[in-house]
Design an enzyme around this catalytic site. Sequence first.
Site, PDB file in Angstrom:
ATOM      1  N   ASP A 117       0.783  -1.207   0.107  1.00 55.71           N
ATOM      2  CA  ASP A 117      -0.082  -0.097  -0.025  1.00 55.71           C
ATOM      3  C   ASP A 117       0.587   1.153  -0.058  1.00 55.71           C
ATOM      4  O   ASP A 117       1.337   1.743   1.049  1.00 55.71           O
ATOM      5  CB  ASP A 117      -0.902   0.148   1.299  1.00 55.71           C
ATOM      6  CG  ASP A 117      -1.903   1.078   1.375  1.00 55.71           C
ATOM      7  OD1 ASP A 117      -2.173   1.328   2.511  1.00 55.71           O
ATOM      8  OD2 ASP A 117      -1.978   1.904   0.260  1.00 55.71           O
ATOM      9  N   ASP A 120      -1.467   5.859  -5.153  1.00 55.89           N
ATOM     10  CA  ASP A 120      -1.993   4.882  -4.114  1.00 55.89           C
ATOM     11  C   ASP A 120      -2.513   3.436  -4.323  1.00 55.89           C
ATOM     12  O   ASP A 120      -3.703   3.348  -4.630  1.00 55.89           O
ATOM     13  CB  ASP A 120      -3.239   5.508  -3.312  1.00 55.89           C
ATOM     14  CG  ASP A 120      -3.572   4.522  -1.787  1.00 55.89           C
ATOM     15  OD1 ASP A 120      -4.552   5.024  -1.447  1.00 55.89           O
ATOM     16  OD2 ASP A 120      -2.775   3.673  -1.796  1.00 55.89           O
TER      17      ASP A 120
HETATM   18  O1  LIG Z   1      -5.964   4.628   3.176  1.00 55.69           O
HETATM   19  C1  LIG Z   1      -5.456   4.800   2.073  1.00 55.69           C
HETATM   20  N1  LIG Z   1      -4.897   4.143   1.270  1.00 55.69           N
HETATM   21  N2  LIG Z   1      -4.583   2.832   1.378  1.00 55.69           N
HETATM   22  C2  LIG Z   1      -5.442   1.869   1.765  1.00 55.69           C
HETATM   23  N3  LIG Z   1      -6.869   2.223   1.756  1.00 55.69           N
HETATM   24  C3  LIG Z   1      -7.808   0.911   2.313  1.00 55.69           C
HETATM   25  C4  LIG Z   1      -6.592   0.165   2.815  1.00 55.69           C
HETATM   26  C5  LIG Z   1      -5.369   0.577   2.602  1.00 55.69           C
HETATM   27  C6  LIG Z   1      -5.584   6.172   1.563  1.00 55.69           C
HETATM   28  C7  LIG Z   1      -4.491   7.088   1.685  1.00 55.69           C
HETATM   29  C8  LIG Z   1      -4.899   8.537   1.417  1.00 55.69           C
HETATM   30  C9  LIG Z   1      -6.080   9.030   0.999  1.00 55.69           C
HETATM   31 BR1  LIG Z   1      -6.215  10.674   0.546  1.00 55.69          BR
HETATM   32  C10 LIG Z   1      -7.204   8.109   1.066  1.00 55.69           C
HETATM   33  C11 LIG Z   1      -6.941   6.836   1.449  1.00 55.69           C
END
Ligand SMILES: O=C(NNC1=NCCC1)c1ccc(Br)cc1
Length: 326
Positions: free
Chosen positions: A33, A215
């Site tokens: 991630d 991401d």
């Molecule tokens: O959490 C984030 N990315 N990773 C993951 N999502 C779900 C499980 C892992 C995320 C990071 C930044 C922003 Br702006 C929105 C979301």
Amino acid sequence: AQSGTVAADPQQYDQAYLSPVTIGNSQLMLDFDTGSADLWAFSNETPASESVGHAKYDSSTGTELQGYSWSITYGDQSGAAGNVYADKVVVGGVTATKQAVEAATSISTSFSDNTDSDGLLGLAFSSINTVTPKQQTTFFDTVKPTLAKALFTCDLKQGNAGSYTFGYIDTSKYTGSVTYVPVDDSQGFWSFTAGGYSVGSDNATSGSVGVSIADTGTSLLYLPAAVAKAYYAKAGGKFDNQQGGYTLPCNGNAPDFNVAIGGKTFVVPGSYIAYAPITSGSQTCFGGIQANTGIGFNIFGDVFLKAVYAIFDVSQGAPRLGFAAQ
Ligand SMILES: O=C(NNC1=NCCC1)c1ccc(Br)cc1
């Protein structure tokens, strides 16, 4: 110097991609991630009721960091928390001898219910690692000094196994040249600025998409509300309050989404944007492009990343992102 490669296996609808990781004597499938910076896993410390169907990290091989803890909430409001160990972590042959491994003692239902995933391996900047009282480094930051090149790459695919590499660029994985753009890591993310966009064969590039993060942990492509609206106006989609987002016909006619990054245009095929039937067998699909309302910037998640070869590079001192067509 170390370098290596590991498979990235897609879940149904490419909702996430999982990679095999060895932690101590445990073999787990983790969601790599680039939007977070904690390496955590289901463990022997996770309540049995929350870890049914998951491989678990056996923390008996690690050295507990006494009094350390972690707690994380993701953008989709999922989360986990627990204790911290130092243990050996191997990814595609690349070894971190003393990596902070975060053993979960509590986990939200969306993770417990997703039995394909045994945890996450964060690849954002270590400045947003949640371990307290002393922040820990990501796997990439831990092994970085030992890598042939201080970079990792991401080659996700639609409905097929892709790969991550550490320490080298696999030039057979992309076509044409790599376009590099500067990264602003001040918020801990791989943040870059995207330029104009167009829908389908229209060459009228419109306004600037703006500040975005790369991401791998987010499934979809979140864009400014005006851009999402313009896309679905051409795609014959609509905003469906009941579904909580844009939907469109699954009929194979979804237009491509084109976006300029570093002056180069990258194409997200329309087939990636007809993301998944809203219910099994339906001819209406949930959209792979959604509005970034409430987030504050764009998220270039898997719907975009599986259309390109992406290079997460700190080999030049200042961090940068490289994108190439694939
Ligand atoms: O959490 C984030 N990315 N990773 C993951 N999502 C779900 C499980 C892992 C995320 C990071 C930044 C922003 Br702006 C929105 C979301």
